[in-house]
Design an enzyme around this catalytic site. Structure first.
Site, PDB file in Angstrom:
ATOM      1  N   HIS A 174       9.966  40.740  30.935  1.00  0.00           N
ATOM      2  CA  HIS A 174       9.748  41.636  32.084  1.00  0.00           C
ATOM      3  C   HIS A 174       9.735  40.643  33.240  1.00  0.00           C
ATOM      4  O   HIS A 174       8.768  39.893  33.380  1.00  0.00           O
ATOM      5  CB  HIS A 174       8.561  42.663  32.027  1.00  0.00           C
ATOM      6  CG  HIS A 174       8.450  43.310  32.998  1.00  0.00           C
ATOM      7  ND1 HIS A 174       9.152  44.663  32.771  1.00  0.00           N
ATOM      8  CD2 HIS A 174       7.999  43.657  34.150  1.00  0.00           C
ATOM      9  CE1 HIS A 174       8.804  45.598  33.931  1.00  0.00           C
ATOM     10  NE2 HIS A 174       8.335  44.704  34.620  1.00  0.00           N
ATOM     11  N   CYS A 175      10.732  40.947  34.258  1.00  0.00           N
ATOM     12  CA  CYS A 175      10.685  40.316  35.552  1.00  0.00           C
ATOM     13  C   CYS A 175      10.112  41.093  36.533  1.00  0.00           C
ATOM     14  O   CYS A 175      10.775  42.356  36.975  1.00  0.00           O
ATOM     15  CB  CYS A 175      12.174  39.779  35.633  1.00  0.00           C
ATOM     16  SG  CYS A 175      12.284  38.925  37.263  1.00  0.00           S
ATOM     17  N   PRO A 176       9.191  40.882  37.122  1.00  0.00           N
ATOM     18  CA  PRO A 176       8.662  41.645  38.249  1.00  0.00           C
ATOM     19  C   PRO A 176       9.363  41.802  39.445  1.00  0.00           C
ATOM     20  O   PRO A 176       9.287  42.325  40.320  1.00  0.00           O
ATOM     21  CB  PRO A 176       7.215  40.976  38.629  1.00  0.00           C
ATOM     22  CG  PRO A 176       7.285  39.635  38.281  1.00  0.00           C
ATOM     23  CD  PRO A 176       8.164  39.806  36.826  1.00  0.00           C
TER      24      PRO A 176
END
Length: 336
Positions: A174-176
């Protein structure tokens, strides 16, 4: 050697410890299955019903990071145009570099938008019901796996994301910065985003160096429309931003290409989930991720877009009570 129960569970579930392997399978009979009988249901059977709809994660941290990303690109755009290119006396230099930088920046932001607003491969929520599993018409002896967090039937190589609150097919991480998971459906756009950001970072660094050399040889008051102190501060900040993002996005680009070529996601490598599926060759994996044989569309974030409203075929999920077991053997045993 890990048991089949432990081998197929998420670390995020917190149930992969030795003490909980027996109880969460729904009884002793489930644990007596042989490993070769535990065949996870294919992703072709369980599909996402939201793949054609607009996807957006309402996560405060992710939204802030996405806004910061766009603001940093706009800052670089401002410095490149109004500090270096517009005051330049060489018209050809300004037109060529301005066109190149703006094109790469536009593709970077478009890739970011597609990576953020594309369903990464979410599994339908709450479909772990007896009626739905029976509708899959699986063979006796097969085993399906339920995610205890989103109550969905998990295809093979799917993992639960605590931010998206969904199970994601071939989830890498998961990439913010894109406020989304990087998964099966949007990995191409994430790769393009990191590539174009690295390119505009490298391009801006090269222009900063040339501009400093030009200003040292000429009068500082003539090489920029801003005052010399302001010009130096703006260029130093752009240099720091470009160097930081060049390193970061280059590393991310390399790891993503490596994950595609090895047919192994970041979370699978982190959890040691190797050898549980038949890996495809590197070239075939690249064609799958980028949508076909090598062509200019590989570098376009606009593939798959259409202005026409195409009807979406939603597969109705039969209603019913969620099954309690995390590992469900076919045929289903009648509940008392």
């Amino acid at each position: 050697m890990k048991s089949p129960v432990h081998r197929c569970r998420d670390v995020e579930h917190g149930r992969g410890q030795a003490g909980s392997g027996a109880g969460s399978g729904g009884g002793g009979g489930s644990n007596c299955l042989q490993p070769e009988q535990r065949i996870p249901v294919s992703k072709d059977v369980i599909t996402s019903s939201s793949s054609s709809a607009l996807w957006f994660i309402r996560d405060t941290c992710g939204i802030v990071c996405a806004i910061i990303t766009w603001l940093l690109v706009f800052y670089a755009e401002f410095v490149v145009l109004f500090v270096m290119l517009v005051p330049s006396k060489n018209l050809t230099y300004s037109i060529v570099n301005g066109t190149l930088f703006n094109t790469l920046a536009f593709l970077a932001l478009a890739s970011h938008l597609r990576a953020m607003c594309t369903d990464p491969g979410a599994v339908p929520k709450g479909n772990a019901t007896k009626e739905y599993i029976e509708s899959l018409q699986l063979k006796p002896g097969q085993v399906v796996y339920k995610c205890p967090k989103c109550c969905s039937i998990k295809p093979d190589r799917a993992h639960h994301c605590s931010v998206c609150k969904r199970c994601i097919r071939k989830m890498d991480h998961h990439c913010p910065w894109v406020n989304n998971c990087v998964g099966e459906n949007n990995q191409k756009y994430f790769v393009l985003f990191t590539m174009y950001i690295a390119l505009i970072s490298l391009h801006s660094l090269a222009m900063v160096v040339f501009h400093f050399l030009y200003c040292f040889e000429d009068d500082w008051t003539k090489c920029s429309s801003f005052s010399p102190p302001a010009t130096v501060i703006l260029l130093i900040l752009l240099c720091f931003e470009g160097l930081l993002f060049l390193i970061f996005t280059s590393v991310m680009f390399g790891t993503q290409v490596h994950s595609i070529c090895t047919d192994e996601t970041g979370i699978e490598r982190l959890k040691g989930e190797t050898g549980r599926w038949g890996k495809v060759p590197c070239w075939e994996a690249m064609q799958t991720a980028f949508g076909g044989r090598p062509s200019p569309s590989w570098f376009s974030p606009f593939t798959g877009l259409s202005c026409q409203n195409r009807p979406v075929d939603h597969v109705p999920v039969p209603q019913g009570d969620i099954i309690e077991q995390d590992i469900i053997e076919i045929p289903l045993t009648p509940t008392s």
